[in-house]
Scaffold this motif. Structure first.
Motif: not given
Length: 786
Positions: A646-656, A719-726
């Protein structure tokens, strides 16, 4: 017969008696003046400072809060925001400006300027009052405002002369200059030159430019009239500054070209008010206020009297790093308004008639609001200070009144003056999402950043230490660690991903407990390694582990990790039912990063008095909790969360990128971290609380996001999960920390212990991974069972 010469002698007038009278009157006048000065020096006309008082003038000094990197975070003071500095900390052009404008013969006289005084007498004061810097200092230190009658003014002037001469004997010229700059009130809580430089220009005195120094010196004429606060008197302040520059040119401190060029420039203020509710680390300063009051209560002065936090000029050296604190506050300010915009978008009256609450009917909302009303500061003031009846107080909550409310204005905190019923304002504030964040060096225990909320002026409840919220899946690593410690499990050990129940009466549980995975009945199948199960927050496997080790050992472990809040020894704690603080969670997680050694978080390292005498020095509190091997295995488990969980998006290259209405695009997480990161997301029932705990070898940071009431939350997990909120706050913060090479935040792997006996590399076994875009926190839907 008289001669011609004799007649002339008889005709000459006799002035001798007039001469005698002149000298008698002159002598009497001189003696009177001397007598007046003597009587004044003896205190006949009012108390005069003696040698001891002159050496230690009584001035209120603010207590200064100093960061680990030597910056002033803020101050504690009542009326005097004063922090004295030495002459060597004053730029030369600042001193030159003062002498040129206020006392051009300062270096020549001994406290009283005879030429200036004679000129003032001859011109009856029209050419200036001839007060020297020493006299003005005497007035500031010992007399204050002048008398309104002539005799009183004369006697006060005599006192100033005497004190000025004594000051000149007591101090060097440089010390007098420094004292004068330190004592003057520049307005807007800018007491003394250091506060003035920080408040009006956002810098230390040594950093002041020539034109900035000229503006501040110009304020000595009248700091109220020449107040540079925005929109007060910009033309008058600029004109007065230019007079100072002209004086500097007149007495050859600057040349004409420089004078002319500077007089054409703008004031270029950087107005940064210093108050208890503004500035850097406001929530931390709120905590520190309580810490210091407790310390003062138990640590009297040598004579038995109590220290005064607001006037004794203490220096508090803290562990907070001003750079990291700013990065943390910036990360909150970048993420929270975007998340809030989405929350408002989903909770319009049309989409949600009970906004901001969900799953509550009108009677439940009414009861919730009444509880909040009776807990409010307004209720307390009306009931206990003004002795109003409950009926009158409740009625006042439904009467429109003028107030200032908080809002986000395109990502920036702002205020709006409005007329609103206090009842409606309470509901308005309940629609705002709050946050708490703390960052700590796990090896030293030094807390580097502390953000207790979004805006201290309007949300003063600190969500780092005061606030405690349900922690969800961030508690699961403690369960896994207990299993590793007791049963020597490996992250690569496999468990069936099937429904699981703990029977009734086991562990004192009166009913059978059967937790579900977030996907319901279809969210099962096959087996998972422990690393994969934690990464994807699988509830049933966590339940299997607590069934094997028992709840009490998990509670005991939590206590050793510094968690003091109540944790019942029941199976459901495995899914994060306890209410804990960010402070407790960061301290606990730091033990994993510190090879199994718990280090109590430290916020204050040293306290000194105004003379630099050390009054307090912290002693580290540490204890061994886990073996280095167990701690390392737990870290490797949590690395899986950021690798494929659930924290793998820290390694993502996404559009800001962001929507036009300032709502965040969830897929836009441009962090792209490559270094090892251990962590855990957490989401509680109904998406009420979002958590992320993130670790690198020398920094552990925890973030919580949620509303004041658990009934105000996102309707869906998107939006309500920790990966999106915090998690985004952690990501933005760490990007800034890594960009600042001076901080030396580690990008290295966690150090493995020697002779590691547990297998931690599951790459050949663990193929049951989940794409990060579809990972959703497994929610403990049946938490109310215990």
């Amino acid at each position: 017969m008289a001669t011609k010469n004799q007649n002339k002698k008889e005709a000459a007038p006799d002035f001798s008696k007039y001469i005698r009278w002149f000298w008698m009157l002159f002598s009497a006048g001189a003696l009177s003046v001397i007598l007046i000065f003597l009587l004044a020096s003896w205190g006949v006309f009012g108390e005069m400072p003696d040698h001891t008082v002159l050496e230690n003038p009584r001035t209120n000094l603010a207590t200064e809060i100093i960061s680990a990197d030597g910056q002033t975070l803020g101050k504690f003071y009542f009326n005097d925001n004063r922090t004295p500095i030495g002459y060597d900390e004053l730029p030369k052009h600042l001193v030159d400006a003062l002498i040129a404008t206020e006392d051009v013969r300062f270096k020549e006289h001994s406290g009283v300027d005879a030429r200036g005084t004679l000129r003032a007498v001859v011109k009856m004061g029209s050419g200036g009052g001839a007060s020297t810097i020493s006299q003005q200092l005497a007035k500031q230190l010992f007399h204050g405002e002048g008398s309104k009658n002539t005799i009183g003014r004369i006697l006060q002037k005599v006192k100033e002369w005497i004190i000025a001469i004594r000051l000149e004997k007591q101090y060097t010229k440089e010390e007098i200059i420094a004292q004068y700059f330190n004592i003057y009130d520049f307005g807007n809580n800018a007491d003394g030159i250091r506060s003035a430089a920080r408040i009006y220009f956002g810098k230390e005195p040594k950093e002041l430019t020539l034109k900035e120094s000229a503006m501040l010196v110009g304020m000595f004429k009248n700091s109220s009239l020449y107040n540079p606060r925005p929109h007060r008197n910009p033309i008058g302040v600029k004109n007065r500054r230019n007079v100072v520059l002209s004086q500097m040119y007149k007495y050859d401190y600057i040349d004409e070209t420089l004078k002319d060029s500077l007089q054409k420039t703008a004031l270029d203020l950087n107005y940064s008010p210093e108050s208890h509710r503004e500035g850097l680390a406001t929530y931390f300063r709120g905590y520190l206020d309580g810490f210091m009051k407790e310390w003062i209560k138990n640590n009297p002065q040598p004579d038995g009297s109590k220290w005064n936090l607001y006037t004794d000029g203490l220096k508090i050296y803290t562990t907070i790093d001003s750079r990291m604190q700013k990065y943390a506050e910036d990360a909150v300010q970048q993420h929270m308004p975007r998340l809030q915009a989405e929350f408002f978008h989903q909770n319009t009256p049309k989409r949600n008639p009970t906004a901001p609450f969900l799953e509550l009917d009108n009677s439940e909302i009414e009861a919730l609001m009444k509880r909040s009303m009776k807990q409010s500061e307004r209720w307390r003031h009306l009931k206990y200070d003004l002795k109003k009846s409950d009926k009158d107080i409740e009625a006042s909550f439904h009467k429109p009144t003028k107030m200032t409310v908080f809002k986000w204005d395109k990502g920036n905190p702002s205020e709006v003056d409005t007329i609103m019923k206090p009842w409606d304002s309470m509901r308005y504030y309940k629609s705002f999402l709050r946050t708490g964040m703390m960052s700590m060096d796990p090896t030293t225990g030094h807390v580097k950043a502390w953000v207790g909320g979004m805006n201290y002026r309007h949300f003063q409840y600190d969500m780092v230490m005061q606030g405690k919220r349900q922690i969800g899946s961030t508690f699961k690593p403690l369960v896994y660690t207990a299993a590793i410690d007791q049963l020597h499990y490996s992250p690569c050990d496999e468990f069936p991903d099937t429904p699981f129940c703990i029977e009734a009466n086991k562990f004192g549980n009166p009913e059978e407990w059967c937790p579900r995975n977030s996907g319901g009945e279809n969210d099962y199948g096959g087996s998972r390694t422990l690393k994969n199960a934690l990464a994807n927050s699988v509830n049933t496997i966590t339940a299997r582990l607590i069934d094997k080790v028992g709840p009490q050992p998990v509670v005991d472990l939590a206590r050793k990790l510094g968690i003091e809040s109540d944790i019942p020894a029941v199976p459901s704690i495995a899914l994060g039912t306890p209410d804990l603080s960010v402070y407790e969670m960061v301290g606990a997680y730091s033990t994993f990063a510190n090879k199994g050694v718990y280090t109590k978080p430290v916020m204050v390292t040293t306290i000194e008095d105004k003379n630099g005498t050390i009054l307090y020095q912290f002693k580290p509190e540490t204890r061994d909790v886990l073996s280095a091997e167990t701690a390392y295995v737990a870290v490797k488990l949590m690395e899986g969360v950021t690798e494929h969980g659930s924290g793998a998006r820290l390694r993502t290259k996404g559009a800001d990128s962001y929507r036009a209405d300032y709502r965040e695009v969830v897929t836009g997480y441009p962090y792209e971290f490559k270094n090892p990161i251990a962590g855990k997301t957490g989401t509680t029932q109904n998406q009420s609380d979002g958590w992320f705990m993130g670790m690198v070898p020398n920094l552990v940071t925890g973030v919580w996001v949620g509303a004041e009431d658990r009934a105000a939350h996102f309707a869906s997990i998107t939006y309500g999960q920790g990966a999106a909120m915090a998690l985004p706050i952690w990501g933005v913060y760490m990007k800034s920390c890594y960009a600042d090479a001076s901080l030396d935040i580690s990008k290295e792997p966690f150090e493995a212990p020697k002779n590691l006996s547990i297998v931690v590399d599951c790459s050949k076994i663990d193929t049951n991974t989940t794409d990060e875009d579809t990972v959703k926190e497994d929610l403990p839907d049946d938490l109310d069972g215990f």
